[in-house]
Design a protein around this motif. Structure first.
Motif, PDB file in Angstrom:
ATOM      1  N   GLY A 187      -9.575   6.099   2.225  1.00  0.00           N
ATOM      2  CA  GLY A 187     -10.223   5.388   1.131  1.00  0.00           C
ATOM      3  C   GLY A 187      -9.581   4.026   0.902  1.00  0.00           C
ATOM      4  N   TYR A 188      -8.253   3.982   0.958  1.00  0.00           N
ATOM      5  CA  TYR A 188      -7.555   2.706   0.835  1.00  0.00           C
ATOM      6  C   TYR A 188      -7.938   1.764   1.972  1.00  0.00           C
ATOM      7  CZ  TYR A 188      -4.405   4.303  -2.869  1.00  0.00           C
ATOM      8  OH  TYR A 188      -3.885   4.744  -4.048  1.00  0.00           O
ATOM      9  N   GLU A 189      -7.981   2.306   3.189  1.00  0.00           N
ATOM     10  CA  GLU A 189      -8.335   1.477   4.347  1.00  0.00           C
ATOM     11  C   GLU A 189      -9.738   0.902   4.197  1.00  0.00           C
ATOM     12  OE1 GLU A 189      -7.821   4.183   7.571  1.00  0.00           O
ATOM     13  OE2 GLU A 189      -5.645   3.919   7.632  1.00  0.00           O
ATOM     14  N   TRP A 190     -10.694   1.742   3.808  1.00  0.00           N
ATOM     15  CA  TRP A 190     -12.067   1.265   3.654  1.00  0.00           C
ATOM     16  C   TRP A 190     -12.192   0.296   2.491  1.00  0.00           C
ATOM     17  CZ3 TRP A 190     -15.593   0.993   7.098  1.00  0.00           C
ATOM     18  CH2 TRP A 190     -15.601   1.884   8.156  1.00  0.00           C
ATOM     19  N   ALA A 191     -11.414   0.508   1.447  1.00  0.00           N
ATOM     20  CA  ALA A 191     -11.445  -0.424   0.317  1.00  0.00           C
ATOM     21  C   ALA A 191     -10.935  -1.798   0.743  1.00  0.00           C
ATOM     22  CB  ALA A 191     -10.608   0.121  -0.836  1.00  0.00           C
ATOM     23  N   ILE A 192      -9.886  -1.825   1.545  1.00  0.00           N
ATOM     24  CA  ILE A 192      -9.342  -3.102   2.018  1.00  0.00           C
ATOM     25  C   ILE A 192     -10.328  -3.789   2.944  1.00  0.00           C
ATOM     26  CG2 ILE A 192      -7.566  -4.146   3.479  1.00  0.00           C
ATOM     27  CD1 ILE A 192      -5.643  -2.041   2.338  1.00  0.00           C
ATOM     28  N   LEU A 226       0.802  -1.230   0.000  1.00  0.00           N
ATOM     29  CA  LEU A 226       0.000   0.000   0.000  1.00  0.00           C
ATOM     30  C   LEU A 226       0.832   1.276   0.000  1.00  0.00           C
ATOM     31  CD1 LEU A 226      -3.108  -0.757   2.185  1.00  0.00           C
ATOM     32  CD2 LEU A 226      -2.966  -0.308  -0.233  1.00  0.00           C
ATOM     33  N   PRO A 227       1.843   1.382   0.837  1.00  0.00           N
ATOM     34  CA  PRO A 227       2.648   2.613   0.761  1.00  0.00           C
ATOM     35  C   PRO A 227       3.286   2.810  -0.618  1.00  0.00           C
ATOM     36  CG  PRO A 227       3.116   1.469   2.788  1.00  0.00           C
ATOM     37  CD  PRO A 227       2.242   0.565   1.984  1.00  0.00           C
ATOM     38  N   ARG A 228       3.725   1.724  -1.220  1.00  0.00           N
ATOM     39  CA  ARG A 228       4.326   1.833  -2.557  1.00  0.00           C
ATOM     40  C   ARG A 228       3.275   2.242  -3.593  1.00  0.00           C
ATOM     41  NH1 ARG A 228       8.171   3.406  -5.548  1.00  0.00           N
ATOM     42  NH2 ARG A 228       8.676   2.088  -7.303  1.00  0.00           N
ATOM     43  N   LEU A 229       2.076   1.670  -3.485  1.00  0.00           N
ATOM     44  CA  LEU A 229       1.000   2.029  -4.404  1.00  0.00           C
ATOM     45  C   LEU A 229       0.630   3.501  -4.255  1.00  0.00           C
ATOM     46  CD1 LEU A 229      -1.170   1.112  -6.456  1.00  0.00           C
ATOM     47  CD2 LEU A 229      -2.617   0.607  -4.491  1.00  0.00           C
ATOM     48  N   MET A 230       0.528   3.966  -3.015  1.00  0.00           N
ATOM     49  CA  MET A 230       0.185   5.367  -2.786  1.00  0.00           C
ATOM     50  C   MET A 230       1.302   6.294  -3.253  1.00  0.00           C
ATOM     51  SD  MET A 230      -1.905   5.431   0.791  1.00  0.00           S
ATOM     52  CE  MET A 230      -0.769   4.441   1.737  1.00  0.00           C
ATOM     53  N   GLN A 231       2.546   5.846  -3.105  1.00  0.00           N
ATOM     54  CA  GLN A 231       3.676   6.651  -3.563  1.00  0.00           C
ATOM     55  C   GLN A 231       3.684   6.766  -5.084  1.00  0.00           C
ATOM     56  OE1 GLN A 231       7.460   4.834  -2.820  1.00  0.00           O
ATOM     57  NE2 GLN A 231       8.560   6.770  -2.961  1.00  0.00           N
TER      58      GLN A 231
END
Length: 140
Positions: free
Chosen positions: A49-54, A34-39
Motif C-alpha cells: 500500500g505504501y509502495e502504490w501510494a508513493i 518509510l521504514p520509520r513511518l511504518m515502524q
C-alpha cells in the motif's frame, strides 16, 4: 521551433527529471522515512500500500505539474488547503531538521548553543513573516 530547440528542451527536461527523481529516491532511502513511518504506525504488513501510494502520488503530482488544472473552489476551502499544505511542509522540514540535527550543530558553530529556543523562534517568525509577505504581495 527548430530541431535544436526541441532537442535542448528534451535534454533539459530529462536532466531536471533525473535530478528531482534522484533527490526523491535519496529522501526515501537515505533518510529512511518509510521504514520509520511504518515502524511508528506498526503497519509493516501494508508495505505494498505504501509502495502504490508513493507511485500513484508521484504520477499524479507529475501530471498536475505538467498540465494546467483548475479547480473552482471556495475561498474558505482554498485557505484550508493552503493551511494543510503549509502544515505538511513545515512538519516535513521540522522532521528533516530533527533527523539531521541541523539546528543544534548550527547553534554550536555560531556560539549560541544555550539560546537554541531563540534561534528556533527567529526562524519560525521569519517563515511566518516571509509567507505573509509573499501571499499579500504576490496574490494582490
Amino acid at each position: 521551433m527548430t530541431s535544436v530547440n526541441v532537442l535542448l528542451t528534451i535534454v533539459i527536461g530529462l536532466g531536471g527529471g533525473l535530478m528531482v527523481g534522484c533527490g526523491f529516491v535519496a529522501f526515501l532511502t537515505v533518510l529512511g522515512i518509510l521504514p520509520r513511518l511504518m515502524q511508528l504506525t506498526k503497519t509493516m504488513k501494508y508495505i505494498q500500500g505504501y509502495e502504490w501510494a508513493i507511485i500513484s502520488g508521484t504520477i499524479v503530482g507529475v501530471w498536475f505539474s505538467l498540465n494546467l488544472v483548475y479547480f473552482p473552489l471556495f475561498p474558505t476551502l482554498i485557505a484550508l488547503v493552503g493551511l494543510a499544505h503549509g502544515i505538511f511542509v513545515g512538519m516535513l522540514a521540522a522532521a528533516l531538521t530533527e533527523v539531521l540535527n541541523v539546528f543544534p550543530i548550527l547553534a554550536k558553530r555560531i556560539g549560541i548553543d544555550d539560546q537554541l529556543a531563540i534561534l528556533l523562534m527567529a526562524i519560525v517568525l521569519g517563515k511566518i513573516v516571509g509567507s505573509l509577505f509573499h501571499w499579500m504581495y504576490f496574490t494582490s
